[in-house]
Design a protein around this motif. Sequence first.
Motif, PDB file in Angstrom:
ATOM      1  N   ILE A 513       0.722  -1.316  -0.043  1.00 14.28           N
ATOM      2  CA  ILE A 513       0.068  -0.025  -0.135  1.00 14.28           C
ATOM      3  C   ILE A 513       0.943   1.209  -0.047  1.00 14.28           C
ATOM      4  O   ILE A 513       0.568   2.320  -0.769  1.00 14.28           O
ATOM      5  N   TRP A 514       1.867   1.182   0.758  1.00 15.72           N
ATOM      6  CA  TRP A 514       2.988   2.412   0.912  1.00 15.72           C
ATOM      7  C   TRP A 514       3.522   2.560  -0.313  1.00 15.72           C
ATOM      8  O   TRP A 514       3.403   3.866  -0.874  1.00 15.72           O
ATOM      9  N   LEU A 515       3.792   1.598  -1.043  1.00 15.19           N
ATOM     10  CA  LEU A 515       4.581   1.851  -2.390  1.00 15.19           C
ATOM     11  C   LEU A 515       3.430   2.298  -3.449  1.00 15.19           C
ATOM     12  O   LEU A 515       3.889   3.461  -4.173  1.00 15.19           O
ATOM     13  N   LEU A 516       2.247   1.973  -3.556  1.00 17.51           N
ATOM     14  CA  LEU A 516       1.292   2.424  -4.305  1.00 17.51           C
ATOM     15  C   LEU A 516       1.004   3.820  -4.043  1.00 17.51           C
ATOM     16  O   LEU A 516       0.683   4.779  -4.992  1.00 17.51           O
ATOM     17  N   CYS A 517       0.875   4.252  -2.681  1.00 15.67           N
ATOM     18  CA  CYS A 517       0.337   5.761  -2.417  1.00 15.67           C
ATOM     19  C   CYS A 517       1.655   6.575  -2.429  1.00 15.67           C
ATOM     20  O   CYS A 517       1.478   7.810  -2.860  1.00 15.67           O
ATOM     21  N   MET A 518       2.814   6.204  -2.172  1.00 15.25           N
ATOM     22  CA  MET A 518       3.921   7.158  -2.134  1.00 15.25           C
ATOM     23  C   MET A 518       4.818   7.445  -3.347  1.00 15.25           C
ATOM     24  O   MET A 518       5.782   8.347  -3.519  1.00 15.25           O
ATOM     25  N   ARG A 519       4.593   6.630  -4.400  1.00 15.84           N
ATOM     26  CA  ARG A 519       5.336   6.447  -5.674  1.00 15.84           C
ATOM     27  C   ARG A 519       5.164   8.001  -6.214  1.00 15.84           C
ATOM     28  O   ARG A 519       5.955   8.502  -6.756  1.00 15.84           O
TER      29      ARG A 519
END
Length: 549
Positions: A513-519
């Motif tokens: 989830i972090w990767l999807l949001c922070m990219r």
Amino acid sequence: MTVRRRQDTNLSPTDVTDKQSLLIESPPSDSPLNANGNEEIHEKTDIRGDRGNIAILFFLYIMQGIPLGLIAAVPMLLQNRGASYKQQAEFSFAYWPFSMKLLWAPIVDSIYVRRFGRRKSWLVPSQYLIGIFMLFLSWQVDRWLGGDGIEPNVPLLTTLFFLLNFLAATQDIAVDGWALTMLKRCNVGYASTCNSVGQTAGYFLGYVVFIALESKDFCNTYLRTEPLDKGLVTLPEFLWFWGICFMVVTTLVAIFKKENDVQDAHTAARYTDEHELNLRESYKILFDMVRMRPIQILAGILLTVKVTFAACDAVTSLKLIDAGVPKEKLALLVIPIIPLQIVLPLVVSRYTHGPRPMEVFLKAIPYRIVFSTVAAIITYCTPYMITDGHVPIYYYVILIVNYALYQVCLYCMFVAVMAFFAKISDPAVGGTYMTFLNTLSNLGGNWPNTVVLWLVDVLTWQECKHVDPVVAAKNSCLTKAQKAECEAAGGECQIVFDGYYIESIICILYGIIWLLCMRRWINYLQNLQLRSWLVVKKGKGVNSAKKAR
């Protein structure tokens, strides 16, 4: 206070030292210009007259690594003596000083006794106190570690080792500063070599060598002809020996090594392109950086990304010890990885030069998630692979291969973020800027590890087995008192579901989830103009620091 590029470290068993940032701190530019736009003159190295200084620096960094290695070894000793994961979380605060030294670094740089020496004013007292702490710890540390029915005194151990790490961090600030003036300008590059190699060697002595020599199984198998019931050294003996070494070495440095506060032409020229900050101005620069919008976004990224890997980094090795893997074998697994750790920053840095170094950072995260998942699976399978206390060779091979691949991903992220720091740092206050960003990165690794360790016991579900059902229903084996009651009734507390695996699943899902949001936020920061990161207006000096829009 002279502000210059410095490097920070957070040596722990699960993270990388920021000292290696020097390898990728200065990406190539089209023209060799300094901060004032003047052409720099690159001198060839000439170690004549500096051989002794290089040897002194190397030895000082070795001494610095010893307490860091010892602090890394204590959790393994606590685990073998029955410490809970909440107690491990409490002790993990002992790692924090190296991640927070920016708070007092300006004081070390600004306040000193000129007659004694700017760096020696802090180096000598710090090293004497480290020696005194080690001698004091050698007196009662075995009793404080607990075991044989005695509860470990974790609050006291945490306080003492926190102070020991604080002193080592202060010594690091002093030695880093002294390295830049102790060596001739053309030889300053050797300071980073002394730093990385010396501190790694000291950490290796304090952690790997100590764990091996303290283990009776290792000593009986490899170093003795007749078995004994203890290792070659104990923790009190090791602390006493190095405490004496610190006292002797510090005395020799204080008496025989003079510090020249009058800079020669080479040393003076080194600082012509950098601002001179007093104590108040240094803290004002830090405050101005905190108020910058890009820095706030970057801080949010740095303080949250390592939550993804916290369960793997902080708990896995302790769970392997619980499962029956000897602690000395785990420590020795670091040895074949050392060459990889030396080569990786040099290889990865080739791919992080350029306008978008964080692309490597983003690409490494999914792979690191995969290998952290594999580590959890290996941990789950470990009890089934160990038969009659014997750990098969193929198990160690699997462990080393997965750890090596995990390290590749870790170093890709590390080198990429260091290259990004070097790209965006305001050259007018480069040292303060880099150290501030390194501090955020290190804290982003420390706080999740502490929280994850504390939650292991909270999330673990245990039951009292092999007793009357009425007794079992009343006993949840949550506390040591309940565990003792279960054993007194002839039962045994068994783990129904381990909180470590719950944490691993949560961390993996969080990472996705972090990767999807922070990219998109990482791409946003990479697309910003460099002027958006400036904290000092060109040509106006330090006192005109401003917020970037």
